[in-house]
Write a protein that holds these residues in place. Sequence first.
Motif, PDB file in Angstrom:
ATOM      1  N   GLY A 225      18.159  59.660  40.081  1.00 34.30           N
ATOM      2  CA  GLY A 225      18.260  59.208  38.547  1.00 34.30           C
ATOM      3  C   GLY A 225      17.544  59.994  37.416  1.00 34.30           C
ATOM      4  N   PHE A 226      16.351  60.670  37.914  1.00 32.28           N
ATOM      5  CA  PHE A 226      15.519  61.359  36.922  1.00 32.28           C
ATOM      6  C   PHE A 226      16.346  62.655  36.482  1.00 32.28           C
ATOM      7  CE2 PHE A 226      11.825  63.960  35.535  1.00 32.28           C
ATOM      8  CZ  PHE A 226      11.381  63.165  34.674  1.00 32.28           C
ATOM      9  N   LEU A 227      17.132  63.314  37.462  1.00 28.12           N
ATOM     10  CA  LEU A 227      17.971  64.537  37.276  1.00 28.12           C
ATOM     11  C   LEU A 227      19.077  64.074  36.310  1.00 28.12           C
ATOM     12  CD1 LEU A 227      18.821  67.516  38.294  1.00 28.12           C
ATOM     13  CD2 LEU A 227      20.365  66.077  39.846  1.00 28.12           C
ATOM     14  N   LEU A 228      19.839  62.872  36.339  1.00 35.24           N
ATOM     15  CA  LEU A 228      20.645  62.635  35.464  1.00 35.24           C
ATOM     16  C   LEU A 228      20.175  62.592  34.138  1.00 35.24           C
ATOM     17  CD1 LEU A 228      22.697  60.032  37.588  1.00 35.24           C
ATOM     18  CD2 LEU A 228      23.468  62.215  37.078  1.00 35.24           C
ATOM     19  N   VAL A 229      19.092  61.873  33.881  1.00 36.21           N
ATOM     20  CA  VAL A 229      18.442  61.854  32.657  1.00 36.21           C
ATOM     21  C   VAL A 229      18.059  62.993  32.144  1.00 36.21           C
ATOM     22  CG1 VAL A 229      16.736  60.554  31.272  1.00 36.21           C
ATOM     23  CG2 VAL A 229      17.850  59.327  33.135  1.00 36.21           C
ATOM     24  N   GLU A 230      17.098  63.883  32.845  1.00 41.76           N
ATOM     25  CA  GLU A 230      16.297  64.817  32.285  1.00 41.76           C
ATOM     26  C   GLU A 230      17.444  66.130  32.099  1.00 41.76           C
ATOM     27  OE1 GLU A 230      12.385  66.992  33.154  1.00 41.76           O
ATOM     28  OE2 GLU A 230      13.794  67.637  34.648  1.00 41.76           O
ATOM     29  N   VAL A 282      22.106  69.023  48.901  1.00 43.68           N
ATOM     30  CA  VAL A 282      22.252  70.527  48.691  1.00 43.68           C
ATOM     31  C   VAL A 282      23.068  70.523  47.164  1.00 43.68           C
ATOM     32  CG1 VAL A 282      23.742  72.407  49.157  1.00 43.68           C
ATOM     33  CG2 VAL A 282      22.047  71.286  50.926  1.00 43.68           C
ATOM     34  N   SER A 283      24.035  69.393  47.295  1.00 39.16           N
ATOM     35  CA  SER A 283      24.980  69.608  45.988  1.00 39.16           C
ATOM     36  C   SER A 283      24.106  69.266  44.788  1.00 39.16           C
ATOM     37  CB  SER A 283      26.249  68.700  46.131  1.00 39.16           C
ATOM     38  OG  SER A 283      26.914  68.893  47.103  1.00 39.16           O
ATOM     39  N   TYR A 284      23.158  68.448  44.988  1.00 41.80           N
ATOM     40  CA  TYR A 284      22.336  67.841  43.787  1.00 41.80           C
ATOM     41  C   TYR A 284      21.321  69.058  43.244  1.00 41.80           C
ATOM     42  CZ  TYR A 284      22.086  62.594  43.919  1.00 41.80           C
ATOM     43  OH  TYR A 284      22.441  61.450  43.773  1.00 41.80           O
ATOM     44  N   ALA A 285      21.166  70.185  44.152  1.00 41.54           N
ATOM     45  CA  ALA A 285      20.262  71.159  43.995  1.00 41.54           C
ATOM     46  C   ALA A 285      20.907  72.045  42.968  1.00 41.54           C
ATOM     47  CB  ALA A 285      19.887  71.919  45.143  1.00 41.54           C
ATOM     48  N   LEU A 344       3.691  64.547  45.077  1.00 43.40           N
ATOM     49  CA  LEU A 344       3.850  65.872  45.602  1.00 43.40           C
ATOM     50  C   LEU A 344       5.158  66.778  45.250  1.00 43.40           C
ATOM     51  CD1 LEU A 344       2.568  68.199  47.462  1.00 43.40           C
ATOM     52  CD2 LEU A 344       4.054  67.204  49.472  1.00 43.40           C
ATOM     53  N   LEU A 345       6.068  66.025  45.188  1.00 45.44           N
ATOM     54  CA  LEU A 345       7.598  66.568  44.847  1.00 45.44           C
ATOM     55  C   LEU A 345       7.468  66.665  43.139  1.00 45.44           C
ATOM     56  CD1 LEU A 345       9.857  65.300  47.287  1.00 45.44           C
ATOM     57  CD2 LEU A 345       8.901  67.366  47.273  1.00 45.44           C
ATOM     58  N   GLY A 346       6.776  65.895  42.596  1.00 44.14           N
ATOM     59  CA  GLY A 346       6.622  65.842  41.312  1.00 44.14           C
ATOM     60  C   GLY A 346       6.133  67.152  40.660  1.00 44.14           C
ATOM     61  N   TYR A 351       8.193  73.197  38.810  1.00 46.75           N
ATOM     62  CA  TYR A 351       8.550  74.468  39.122  1.00 46.75           C
ATOM     63  C   TYR A 351      10.166  74.852  39.622  1.00 46.75           C
ATOM     64  CZ  TYR A 351       3.560  75.164  39.003  1.00 46.75           C
ATOM     65  OH  TYR A 351       2.248  75.321  38.688  1.00 46.75           O
ATOM     66  N   SER A 352      10.585  73.860  40.143  1.00 48.13           N
ATOM     67  CA  SER A 352      12.029  73.990  40.525  1.00 48.13           C
ATOM     68  C   SER A 352      12.753  72.764  41.003  1.00 48.13           C
ATOM     69  CB  SER A 352      12.249  75.016  41.877  1.00 48.13           C
ATOM     70  OG  SER A 352      13.299  75.071  42.219  1.00 48.13           O
ATOM     71  N   THR A 353      13.462  72.024  40.072  1.00 49.40           N
ATOM     72  CA  THR A 353      14.199  70.944  40.479  1.00 49.40           C
ATOM     73  C   THR A 353      15.010  70.979  41.491  1.00 49.40           C
ATOM     74  OG1 THR A 353      16.052  71.442  38.860  1.00 49.40           O
ATOM     75  CG2 THR A 353      14.062  70.154  38.094  1.00 49.40           C
ATOM     76  N   SER A 354      15.677  72.257  41.801  1.00 49.56           N
ATOM     77  CA  SER A 354      16.459  72.546  43.022  1.00 49.56           C
ATOM     78  C   SER A 354      15.576  72.541  44.429  1.00 49.56           C
ATOM     79  CB  SER A 354      17.217  73.867  42.714  1.00 49.56           C
ATOM     80  OG  SER A 354      18.209  73.817  41.839  1.00 49.56           O
ATOM     81  N   LEU A 355      14.421  72.859  44.381  1.00 44.48           N
ATOM     82  CA  LEU A 355      13.685  72.920  45.414  1.00 44.48           C
ATOM     83  C   LEU A 355      13.460  71.512  45.876  1.00 44.48           C
ATOM     84  CD1 LEU A 355      12.301  74.671  47.773  1.00 44.48           C
ATOM     85  CD2 LEU A 355      10.113  74.633  46.115  1.00 44.48           C
TER      86      LEU A 355
END
Length: 389
Positions: A225-230, A282-285, A344-346, A351-355
């Motif tokens: 959800g954060f990806l959609l907003v940001e 993978v598609s999200y990335a 951790l992932l935050g 550095y990389s949303t895709s990662l």
Amino acid sequence: MEKIFKSRVALLYIMSISMVFSFSAWMSLLNNFVIEAASFDGSQIGILQSLREIPGFLAFTVVLVIIFVAQQRLAYISMMMLGVGVLLTGFYPSALGLYITTVIMSIGFHYLETLNQSLALQWLSKEKAPIILGKITAAKSFTSLVVFVLIFIMMKFYSVEYKYVYAFFGGITLIVGIISWMAFEHFKDDVVQEKKITLKKEYWLFYVLTFFAGARRQIFIVFAGFLLVEKFGVDVHNMVALLFINSVLNMYFAPKIGRFIVKFGERNTLRFEYLGLMLVFVSYAFVENLYVAYFLFVIDHILFSMAIALKTYFQKIADPKDIASASAVSFTINHIAAVFLPALLGIVWLYSTSLVFIIGAAIALMSFSLSFLIPRHPEQGFETTLKVF
């Protein structure tokens, strides 16, 4: 009506629906409420969310409590705690007040969810469990829809204050808990449950898959959800619309997923889920199109409904007396990732949303690989195709 109060399946529905009824309201209002009424900053909401997850991590303590309180009765107490926690939320718009009501709510919620799973696997036959669990999932999705509509009407057209909205939804769950305690027959355990915390080597594959499921869940809840907003600037109305669509589709697909498990088995169902999630992550990335991102969000949600197969896999391999204990332990294992993974992932996200999503895909790949160790017909004594221990 009398038949309802003598039905174990009816009680499972009521526990599930009442749980979603108040928790969905609590979650959907939380961000707006803490900012508008309690003036929370980022650190305070972080503390609150961490406090919310601690009872999930400590779900194994259910086993210690059922030494003194029967599972069914403890489920009623948990339902009432959840209701009280939500009911009081709006009346204490301060950091300390919200921390306390959140812990009360969360203990009730996580104990109730753990007990609901335990009782379902004890009360439902192995043949009917996937279908009934699928129908219960659909009922929970419908309940979420009702909650969203009621909140919209109450706040949009009648300008009901937060505290009264919280009081309404929490109060209903509290009342349902009291009525259930008084009205339902107390069902005797078919098998006396173990009342000690143990990790059994026979269930190692279930434990590992449960841990990975918790990790993937955190990536979806926190970052999808954060990806959609940001990245795409999706506003709150479109996010609510997406959740609405997810609930509608779950109502349709969840019962079909139950029948799919009966027909094709847990092994094939879980392989399908893990492979689908791997492709979605993978598609999200690399997604660059808003509508593709919407599609991924919806598919992601549907695939997670297939996790019913992990519960029924455990039901088939478990010694009946271990179900309560192992359900509590597995719920704790599922929440281990919630303690450290978002933070951790935050950092990785900066550095990389895709990662972040590549890591999610790697977890799904590991789950997919492990799914080949699930027997075609799992049962007690034949838990995996590989005897590691």
